[in-house]
Structures are given as structure tokens and as C-alpha cells.
Design a protein around this motif. Structure first.
Motif, PDB file in Angstrom:
ATOM      1  N   UNK A  87       0.829  -1.201   0.000  1.00 40.60           N
ATOM      2  CA  UNK A  87       0.000   0.000   0.000  1.00 40.60           C
ATOM      3  C   UNK A  87       0.868   1.258   0.000  1.00 40.60           C
ATOM      4  N   UNK A  88       2.015   1.214   0.677  1.00 41.80           N
ATOM      5  CA  UNK A  88       2.921   2.360   0.642  1.00 41.80           C
ATOM      6  C   UNK A  88       3.565   2.512  -0.741  1.00 41.80           C
ATOM      7  N   UNK A  89       3.942   1.368  -1.340  1.00 39.01           N
ATOM      8  CA  UNK A  89       4.546   1.411  -2.677  1.00 39.01           C
ATOM      9  C   UNK A  89       3.563   1.951  -3.704  1.00 39.01           C
ATOM     10  N   UNK A  93       3.761   5.265  -6.227  1.00 40.68           N
ATOM     11  CA  UNK A  93       3.973   5.025  -7.655  1.00 40.68           C
ATOM     12  C   UNK A  93       2.710   5.127  -8.499  1.00 40.68           C
ATOM     13  N   UNK A  94       1.549   5.332  -7.876  1.00 39.36           N
ATOM     14  CA  UNK A  94       0.302   5.343  -8.640  1.00 39.36           C
ATOM     15  C   UNK A  94       0.323   6.404  -9.744  1.00 39.36           C
ATOM     16  N   UNK A  95       0.987   7.534  -9.496  1.00 37.47           N
ATOM     17  CA  UNK A  95       0.983   8.642 -10.452  1.00 37.47           C
ATOM     18  C   UNK A  95       1.787   8.321 -11.715  1.00 37.47           C
ATOM     19  N   UNK A  96       2.846   7.505 -11.565  1.00 39.53           N
ATOM     20  CA  UNK A  96       3.686   7.223 -12.728  1.00 39.53           C
ATOM     21  C   UNK A  96       3.794   5.731 -13.015  1.00 39.53           C
ATOM     22  N   UNK A 179      -7.860   7.254  -4.973  1.00 41.13           N
ATOM     23  CA  UNK A 179      -8.502   5.952  -4.783  1.00 41.13           C
ATOM     24  C   UNK A 179      -7.594   5.020  -3.989  1.00 41.13           C
ATOM     25  N   UNK A 180      -6.329   4.914  -4.392  1.00 42.15           N
ATOM     26  CA  UNK A 180      -5.418   4.002  -3.711  1.00 42.15           C
ATOM     27  C   UNK A 180      -5.037   4.520  -2.330  1.00 42.15           C
ATOM     28  N   UNK A 181      -5.101   5.829  -2.119  1.00 37.96           N
ATOM     29  CA  UNK A 181      -4.819   6.366  -0.789  1.00 37.96           C
ATOM     30  C   UNK A 181      -5.894   5.947   0.203  1.00 37.96           C
ATOM     31  N   UNK A 182      -7.171   6.148  -0.165  1.00 40.45           N
ATOM     32  CA  UNK A 182      -8.246   5.857   0.785  1.00 40.45           C
ATOM     33  C   UNK A 182      -8.509   4.365   0.932  1.00 40.45           C
ATOM     34  N   UNK A 183      -8.430   3.615  -0.155  1.00 40.80           N
ATOM     35  CA  UNK A 183      -8.587   2.164  -0.007  1.00 40.80           C
ATOM     36  C   UNK A 183      -7.381   1.578   0.723  1.00 40.80           C
ATOM     37  N   UNK A 184      -6.204   2.180   0.528  1.00 38.57           N
ATOM     38  CA  UNK A 184      -5.027   1.722   1.259  1.00 38.57           C
ATOM     39  C   UNK A 184      -5.183   1.948   2.754  1.00 38.57           C
ATOM     40  N   UNK A 185      -5.742   3.099   3.134  1.00 38.05           N
ATOM     41  CA  UNK A 185      -5.964   3.379   4.555  1.00 38.05           C
ATOM     42  C   UNK A 185      -6.940   2.368   5.155  1.00 38.05           C
ATOM     43  N   UNK A 260       2.068   7.473   9.297  1.00 38.41           N
ATOM     44  CA  UNK A 260       3.062   7.545   8.221  1.00 38.41           C
ATOM     45  C   UNK A 260       2.401   7.517   6.849  1.00 38.41           C
ATOM     46  N   UNK A 261       1.296   6.778   6.756  1.00 39.55           N
ATOM     47  CA  UNK A 261       0.623   6.630   5.468  1.00 39.55           C
ATOM     48  C   UNK A 261       0.070   7.960   4.967  1.00 39.55           C
ATOM     49  N   UNK A 262      -0.391   8.803   5.885  1.00 36.99           N
ATOM     50  CA  UNK A 262      -0.984  10.076   5.483  1.00 36.99           C
ATOM     51  C   UNK A 262       0.018  11.225   5.451  1.00 36.99           C
ATOM     52  N   UNK A 263       1.292  10.929   5.729  1.00 39.94           N
ATOM     53  CA  UNK A 263       2.321  11.944   5.545  1.00 39.94           C
ATOM     54  C   UNK A 263       2.468  12.200   4.053  1.00 39.94           C
ATOM     55  N   UNK A 264       2.500  13.472   3.598  1.00 36.58           N
ATOM     56  CA  UNK A 264       2.602  13.758   2.158  1.00 36.58           C
ATOM     57  C   UNK A 264       3.789  13.043   1.524  1.00 36.58           C
ATOM     58  N   UNK A 265       3.575  12.507   0.331  1.00 37.61           N
ATOM     59  CA  UNK A 265       4.626  11.802  -0.393  1.00 37.61           C
ATOM     60  C   UNK A 265       5.789  12.738  -0.680  1.00 37.61           C
ATOM     61  N   UNK A 266       6.994  12.310  -0.340  1.00 41.54           N
ATOM     62  CA  UNK A 266       8.180  13.118  -0.576  1.00 41.54           C
ATOM     63  C   UNK A 266       8.505  14.068   0.560  1.00 41.54           C
TER      64      UNK A 266
END
Length: 290
Positions: A87-89, A93-96, A179-185, A260-266
Motif C-alpha cells: 500500500x505504501x509502494x 507510484x500510482x501517479x507514474x 482511490x489508492x490512498x483511501x482504499x489503502x488506509x 506515516x501513510x498520510x504523511x505527504x509523499x516526498x
């Protein structure tokens, strides 16, 4: 049943998107001759994932009770680890994902048929094995003597395949990152329950002490066989009489992981600062040099 539907939907949609991207790219670049090797790789990956799931289910039935609990607990911990990484990966990477798969497919096209089969197999196989393991662990944890957990998984996978087809046809467009953020949570919440139940299995196998050290018992308030007790168990793997270790593991996994999951990417790597600096333009010293 809902938690198993979510697992099937989330994991199945990842695999469906991978397949759609591969097939659409070949069709768009007029390389339909490469479709057959791709489908062969996908088919082999699906068969191996199904075989792995069957091996887990039927192989465990031949073991003693203690061995079954030890196996179930160990695989539950492993499954949670894999799903957490996944889910973190995917969130990063969902954007690219599309460009990444296109690059791998270009390299495989240059190498030949075997490379195409391997590319499709690896792209789908990883998702399939992760799904088989986590589904088995989740069904094992939420088992109530009915086929509802498996029905939930099957419905989730069927929905994922249908959504994948709609994506391919261009009839459906959603923000995949959100989608992957909320389903991942939500999947992290499910994983927390699977992890706690896995440690309970290890306690029943006598690998870890504390089986009789119950944190609380609200069976009278929320009977396990009531409709709401069944609902809570199906969605969150809720247990009305958990051990102290189960509650501790649940909290130690869920709170830090969601944070950690909801910390902004990067954020941690400082990418946001670099981007902001770039947008402000060159420094005065650099401008004078130019």
C-alpha cells in the motif's frame, strides 16, 4: 465480508490496471503480435496464485491444531508485512505507474517473446501471490463457518475486473492516487485486525505466552453470534475478548502506520522543498553568473 470484498477489489484492481496498461500500449503501438505472450504470462501468474492459495488451504488441513495455529499466525504476520509494503509502494507510484510499465514493456519487446511472457508474469504474479496470501490470512481470521468471506473476495475481484475493463474502454476515469490512498488506509485497518488475530494464533500454538491474559471481555454486550458482532468481525476482525498482547499489537501497528501513510509523499526526503525552490527561480548569484 466487506473487508474481504475490499481486499479483492483493491488487489484485483491493481492487477487489472497493470493488464490494461500493458494491453493498451501494445494496441496503441500496433504490436498486436505481442498480445499472445502477454496473455500467456498473465494466465500463468493467475494459475500459480490460485495454486498457492489452494496449497495454503488444503495443506494446512493435514496439520495438527497447534501446527495449524502456528502456520496461520506466521503467515498472517507475513501477509500484513507484504500488504503494508504494497500500500505504501502503490501510494508513491500510482501517479507514474503507466510510464514505468511502458519502459519495462519497451525493453521486453526488444528482447523477444520470452521477455514479454516474463514481464507480464512478474507484473501480475507479484500482485497475485500477495493477494492469495492476504486473502487466505484474512479469511482464516474472519472465518465463521460460512462461505461469506470467500464470496466477498470473489465479488471484489469481479468488480475489479469490470472496472479494469471500463478503464480500458475509456468509460471510467477516477483519480487513482486518491482511490489508492483511501482504499489503502482502509486496508491498513483490516491488516491491523489480521495482525492481532495472527498473534492470537501464535498464542494458541503456545509460541507466545499470554493466552489467558484477557484485556477485557464484552461478549455479553456484543455477542459474537449477533448480527452486529458478525459485522464487526467481518469488517475489522473484531474479537470481544482479546488478549492484552492482541490489543497492544493492534495499537502499535495501526496508529504509527496510518500516521506515516498520510504523511505527504516526498515530505521526509525534502522533495517538496526542492520543488518549491525550483519554482522560485535561480538565486541572485546564479542569475548574475548567467
Amino acid at each position: 465480508m466487506f473487508s474481504n470484498y475490499l481486499i479483492g477489489l483493491r488487489e484485483g484492481l491493481e492487477a487489472s490496471l497493470v493488464v490494461c496498461i500493458l494491453i493498451a500500449y501494445l494496441v496503441k503501438t500496433e504490436r498486436r503480435d505481442a498480445l499472445k505472450p502477454i496473455w500467456i504470462g498473465i494466465s500463468v501468474a493467475v494459475l500459480i496464485a490460485m495454486g498457492f492459495g489452494c496449497a495454503l488451504e488444503f495443506g494446512s488441513q493435514e496439520l495438527t491444531f497447534e501446527a495449524q495455529e502456528a502456520l496461520g499466525g506466521s503467515l498472517s504476520v507475513l501477509a500484513v508485512g507484504l500488504v503494508t509494503w504494497m500500500v505504501f509502494w502503490m501510494r508513491r507510484t500510482a501517479r507514474h505507474l503507466k510510464s514505468e510499465l511502458h519502459g519495462k514493456l519497451d525493453a521486453a519487446l526488444a528482447m523477444g517473446t520470452g521477455a514479454l511472457v516474463a514481464t507480464a508474469f512478474l507484473a501480475v504474479g507479484r500482485e497475485g501471490l500477495e493477494t492469495a496470501l492476504f486473502v487466505w490470512a484474512s479469511v482464516h481470521a474472519a472465518s465463521d463457518g460460512t462461505p461469506r468471506p470467500l464470496v466477498g473476495v470473489a465479488l471484489g475481484l469481479a468488480t475489479a475486473v469490470f472496472l479494469g475493463w471500463l478503464f480500458y474502454r475509456g468509460a471510467l476515469k477516477i483519480n487513482l492516487a486518491k482511490f489508492f490512498t483511501w482504499t489503502g488506509a482502509m486496508l491498513v485497518v483490516v491488516a491491523a485486525g489480521v495482525l492481532a488475530y495472527g498473534f492470537h494464533d501464535l498464542q494458541e500454538a503456545d509460541w507466545i505466552p499470554g493466552l489467558t491474559n484477557v484485556a477485557f471481555d464484552i461478549s455479553g454486550t456484543i455477542p459474537p453470534d449477533s448480527w452486529y458482532g458478525t459485522l464487526l468481525k467481518g469488517v475489522f476482525n473484531f474479537q470481544p475478548d482479546p488478549t492484552v498482547l492482541q490489543i497492544t499489537v493492534w495499537l502499535l501497528y495501526l496508529i504509527p502506520t496510518l500516521t506515516l501513510f498520510f504523511v505527504p509523499v516526498g515530505f521526509a526526503s525534502g522533495k517538496g522543498k526542492v520543488k518549491a525552490a525550483d519554482e522560485q527561480g535561480p538565486k541572485p548569484s546564479e542569475a548574475s553568473k548567467a
